[in-house]
Structures are given as structure tokens and as C-alpha cells.
Design an enzyme around this catalytic site. Structure first.
Site, PDB file in Angstrom:
ATOM      1  N   ASP A   8     -32.262 -35.464   3.699  1.00 23.06           N
ATOM      2  CA  ASP A   8     -33.685 -36.801   4.083  1.00 23.06           C
ATOM      3  C   ASP A   8     -34.234 -37.503   4.181  1.00 23.06           C
ATOM      4  O   ASP A   8     -34.002 -36.507   5.946  1.00 23.06           O
ATOM      5  CB  ASP A   8     -33.022 -37.528   2.906  1.00 23.06           C
ATOM      6  N   HIS A   9     -34.725 -38.349   4.370  1.00 22.63           N
ATOM      7  CA  HIS A   9     -35.684 -38.920   6.085  1.00 22.63           C
ATOM      8  C   HIS A   9     -34.645 -39.564   6.852  1.00 22.63           C
ATOM      9  O   HIS A   9     -34.837 -39.346   7.829  1.00 22.63           O
ATOM     10  CB  HIS A   9     -36.741 -39.903   6.027  1.00 22.63           C
ATOM     11  N   GLY A  66     -27.832 -39.576   4.881  1.00 21.07           N
ATOM     12  CA  GLY A  66     -27.105 -41.097   5.879  1.00 21.07           C
ATOM     13  C   GLY A  66     -25.595 -40.281   5.803  1.00 21.07           C
ATOM     14  O   GLY A  66     -25.251 -40.297   7.137  1.00 21.07           O
ATOM     15  N   THR A  67     -25.428 -40.245   4.498  1.00 16.66           N
ATOM     16  CA  THR A  67     -23.426 -40.076   4.616  1.00 16.66           C
ATOM     17  C   THR A  67     -23.092 -38.534   4.745  1.00 16.66           C
ATOM     18  O   THR A  67     -22.081 -38.042   4.289  1.00 16.66           O
ATOM     19  CB  THR A  67     -22.883 -40.806   3.567  1.00 16.66           C
ATOM     20  N   GLY A  68     -24.040 -37.912   3.710  1.00 17.58           N
ATOM     21  CA  GLY A  68     -23.667 -36.359   2.954  1.00 17.58           C
ATOM     22  C   GLY A  68     -23.076 -36.580   1.700  1.00 17.58           C
ATOM     23  O   GLY A  68     -22.983 -35.482   0.794  1.00 17.58           O
ATOM     24  N   HIS A  98     -10.063 -22.365   1.035  1.00 13.57           N
ATOM     25  CA  HIS A  98      -9.630 -22.910  -0.241  1.00 13.57           C
ATOM     26  C   HIS A  98     -10.940 -23.117  -1.661  1.00 13.57           C
ATOM     27  O   HIS A  98     -10.328 -22.556  -2.574  1.00 13.57           O
ATOM     28  CB  HIS A  98      -8.828 -23.763  -0.357  1.00 13.57           C
ATOM     29  N   ARG A 109     -25.472 -40.402   9.745  1.00 19.49           N
ATOM     30  CA  ARG A 109     -25.167 -41.419  10.853  1.00 19.49           C
ATOM     31  C   ARG A 109     -23.511 -41.293  10.738  1.00 19.49           C
ATOM     32  O   ARG A 109     -23.415 -42.745  11.384  1.00 19.49           O
ATOM     33  CB  ARG A 109     -25.205 -42.974   9.301  1.00 19.49           C
ATOM     34  N   HIS A 133      -5.587 -19.481  -4.466  1.00 15.54           N
ATOM     35  CA  HIS A 133      -6.859 -20.429  -4.587  1.00 15.54           C
ATOM     36  C   HIS A 133      -7.511 -20.501  -5.928  1.00 15.54           C
ATOM     37  O   HIS A 133      -8.314 -21.100  -6.676  1.00 15.54           O
ATOM     38  CB  HIS A 133      -7.223 -20.730  -2.986  1.00 15.54           C
ATOM     39  N   ARG A 136      -7.291 -21.954  -9.227  1.00 17.26           N
ATOM     40  CA  ARG A 136      -8.262 -23.521  -9.179  1.00 17.26           C
ATOM     41  C   ARG A 136      -9.552 -23.689  -9.003  1.00 17.26           C
ATOM     42  O   ARG A 136      -9.601 -24.600 -10.148  1.00 17.26           O
ATOM     43  CB  ARG A 136      -7.595 -24.043  -7.929  1.00 17.26           C
TER      44      ARG A 136
END
Length: 149
Positions: A8-9, A66-68, A98, A109, A133, A136
Site C-alpha cells: 500500500d502507500h 504499515g504493519t503487515g 512448518h 513502519r 506438520h 496440521r
């Protein structure tokens, strides 16, 4: 490897660093999302990269907002996708080893460019271990199928 990079921006600057890094490593890079001066809602590139992976057009994806978190949530809504938010290489390794994640996400950020490159490199260098794995992942697929009907 064919890798989609979506952003994103909030992540335009880090996106450029990651694209250059991937190209220098010999990967074929496909770009999704905002470029300099553009606005983009994070669900759109998250969805687009995920759909391209499911369609077999991409091998892996890298998502950055910004945070993912938001962009990974959008990608994870595409059936069959496992996108993991990682802010350091160990989690990136485990997401691939896994969880057989096809997409890694992180925040512009949250992590700097050198850490982001290490996260991407670790993720791409790690192969799914399988074995115990897989059961699961099969359970996750069952949950996804139940609520996708």
C-alpha cells in the site's frame, strides 16, 4: 522464482528496496499496489498477490503495508493461501518450514530495510519440512473449507 510484491502507500519506499533486492538475487518480480505518489488500500494488493499464487502465476509473495497485518489478513481470505506476518528472520523460517506459507508480510513502519531483506531471504531459502506438520495444515484446510461453503 516468480515473486509478487504487493504494497500500500505506507510501504512504497521499502517496496522499492525489496524489489531491487529480489531482482539482484535473480528472481522474476511482479509488482502489485501503490507506487510513488499513489494511494492504495492494502486489501487490494494482498488479494491480488494471493490470487496470482493460487492461479499458479507466482511462486511466492511478499506483502508490505504499515504493519503487515492488514495486507496479510486480506491475502489469507483467498482459499488455499497461508500468509504470515514476520518481523524477524526466525518467524519467516518457521512460516516456510512448518506452515508452508506462500506469502510473507511485514510492516514498513515496523522493520527497517536491512531486516526486511533478511526476512525475505530467509523465507525464500527455506523449504517446507512436511511430515508431522502436514496434518496440521490439513486441519487448517478443513476449517477453511467448512467456512468457505
Amino acid at each position: 522464482m516468480r515473486i509478487g510484491v504487493g504494497n500500500d502507500h505506507a510501504a512504497v519506499e521499502l517496496r522499492e528496496v525489496i524489489i531491487e533486492h529480489l531482482k539482484n538475487a535473480g528472481h522474476e518480480v511482479f509488482e502489485f499496489g501503490a507506487k510513488e505518489g499513489e494511494k492504495c488500500d492494502y486489501p487490494v494488493p494482498g488479494r491480488d498477490v494471493a490470487e496470482a499464487i493460487v492461479a499458479g502465476k507466482l511462486d511466492k509473495g511478499v506483502l508490505i503495508c504499515g504493519t503487515g497485518i492488514g495486507i496479510s489478513l486480506a491475502a489469507n481470505k483467498v482459499p488455499g493461501i497461508r500468509a504470515a506476518v514476520c518481523s524477524e528472520p526466525y518467524s519467516a523460517k518457521m512460516a516456510a518450514l512448518h506452515n508452508n506459507a506462500q506469502i510473507i508480510a511485514f510492516g514498513a513502519r515496523v522493520v527497517g530495510s536491512e531486516m526486511a531483506k533478511m526476512i525475505v531471504d530467509t523465507f525464500l531459502a527455506t523449504e517446507y519440512e512436511g511430515g508431522r506438520h502436514q496434518n496440521r495444515l490439513d486441519i487448517i484446510t478443513e476449517i477453511e473449507e467448512k467456512y468457505s461453503r
